[in-house]
Design a protein around this motif. Structure first.
Motif, PDB file in Angstrom:
ATOM      1  N   ALA A  97       0.827  -1.217   0.000  1.00  0.00           N
ATOM      2  CA  ALA A  97       0.000   0.000   0.000  1.00  0.00           C
ATOM      3  C   ALA A  97       0.860   1.266   0.000  1.00  0.00           C
ATOM      4  O   ALA A  97       0.429   2.307  -0.515  1.00  0.00           O
ATOM      5  CB  ALA A  97      -0.943  -0.014   1.198  1.00  0.00           C
ATOM      6  N   SER A  98       2.079   1.183   0.545  1.00  0.00           N
ATOM      7  CA  SER A  98       2.950   2.361   0.546  1.00  0.00           C
ATOM      8  C   SER A  98       3.267   2.813  -0.881  1.00  0.00           C
ATOM      9  O   SER A  98       3.445   4.000  -1.146  1.00  0.00           O
ATOM     10  CB  SER A  98       4.243   2.081   1.315  1.00  0.00           C
ATOM     11  N   HIS A  99       3.310   1.861  -1.799  1.00  0.00           N
ATOM     12  CA  HIS A  99       3.562   2.183  -3.200  1.00  0.00           C
ATOM     13  C   HIS A  99       2.491   3.144  -3.715  1.00  0.00           C
ATOM     14  O   HIS A  99       2.795   4.184  -4.304  1.00  0.00           O
ATOM     15  CB  HIS A  99       3.559   0.892  -4.041  1.00  0.00           C
ATOM     16  N   SER A 100       1.239   2.791  -3.479  1.00  0.00           N
ATOM     17  CA  SER A 100       0.127   3.613  -3.955  1.00  0.00           C
ATOM     18  C   SER A 100       0.096   4.965  -3.258  1.00  0.00           C
ATOM     19  O   SER A 100      -0.243   5.976  -3.873  1.00  0.00           O
ATOM     20  CB  SER A 100      -1.199   2.880  -3.727  1.00  0.00           C
ATOM     21  N   ALA A 101       0.449   4.975  -1.972  1.00  0.00           N
ATOM     22  CA  ALA A 101       0.482   6.245  -1.239  1.00  0.00           C
ATOM     23  C   ALA A 101       1.516   7.189  -1.859  1.00  0.00           C
ATOM     24  O   ALA A 101       1.241   8.375  -2.052  1.00  0.00           O
ATOM     25  CB  ALA A 101       0.768   5.999   0.230  1.00  0.00           C
ATOM     26  N   LEU A 102       2.701   6.660  -2.178  1.00  0.00           N
ATOM     27  CA  LEU A 102       3.713   7.497  -2.821  1.00  0.00           C
ATOM     28  C   LEU A 102       3.234   7.992  -4.181  1.00  0.00           C
ATOM     29  O   LEU A 102       3.422   9.159  -4.525  1.00  0.00           O
ATOM     30  CB  LEU A 102       5.038   6.748  -2.965  1.00  0.00           C
ATOM     31  N   ASP A 103       2.619   7.116  -4.961  1.00  0.00           N
ATOM     32  CA  ASP A 103       2.108   7.532  -6.272  1.00  0.00           C
ATOM     33  C   ASP A 103       1.029   8.600  -6.130  1.00  0.00           C
ATOM     34  O   ASP A 103       0.910   9.493  -6.976  1.00  0.00           O
ATOM     35  CB  ASP A 103       1.562   6.337  -7.047  1.00  0.00           C
TER      36      ASP A 103
END
Length: 179
Positions: A97-103
């Protein structure tokens, strides 16, 4: 999107801050890989799937459902990761989920389909200071790519380094008190 160099940074920082007694090395590495996993959706471009499609870039693979599936795989694989199933599931869910938060913190693209399949609407966070990375190596190896890396250094790498160093310092301080 942020770069594949940057996506594992917050996961690595959190793992270092928490320490290997709490986040075993295999779990940390799995989390760093999970943080990169959503961008495998760039293969969709080669398959003729449109960016805005549910299975296009920042679609299904950037959803909370996808992060939950990765967490479930972690729970099933917990012994290989050197921890219990709940820890493996939670760590890999959060890492993915951190990936999507950064995006969602970037200033370009169509946003992130967090709630797919219940909604195909794409979302950004209200604040998006990170320069969006161009897709493709030739576009990245340009002045634009350098600007992206500087932006990521400011908004992701530096805070990640601060988190890791702070966590390590706190742990060392606590350990020295108990000796």
């Amino acid at each position: 999107m942020t770069t594949l160099i940057t996506h594992p940074m917050p996961v690595l920082a959190a793992g270092l801050a928490l320490g290997s007694r709490f986040i075993p090395p295999r779990l940390l590495i799995a989390g760093m890989l999970a943080a990169c996993l959503p961008d495998l959706d760039v293969v969709a471009f080669k398959l003729g799937i449109a960016y805005a499609d549910a299975f296009g870039h920042r679609g299904f693979s950037h959803s909370l459902l996808f992060a939950a599936i990765i967490g479930l795989i972690g729970a099933i694989s917990h012994k290989a990761l050197g921890c219990g199933p709940v820890k493996a599931a939670l760590w890999l869910f959060l890492a993915t989920a951190s990936h999507s938060a950064l995006d969602a913190l970037t200033n370009g693209g169509l946003g992130v389909a967090w709630f797919w399949p219940w909604s195909e609407r794409r979302h950004f966070l209200p604040w998006h200071p990170i320069e969006v990375s161009p897709i493709g190596l030739s576009r990245f190896l340009s002045d634009r790519g350098w600007q992206v890396l500087l932006s990521e250094a400011r908004w992701v790498w530096l805070p990640s380094l601060t988190l890791a160093a702070g966590g390590i310092a706190i742990r060392r301080g606590l350990e020295s008190r108990h000796k």
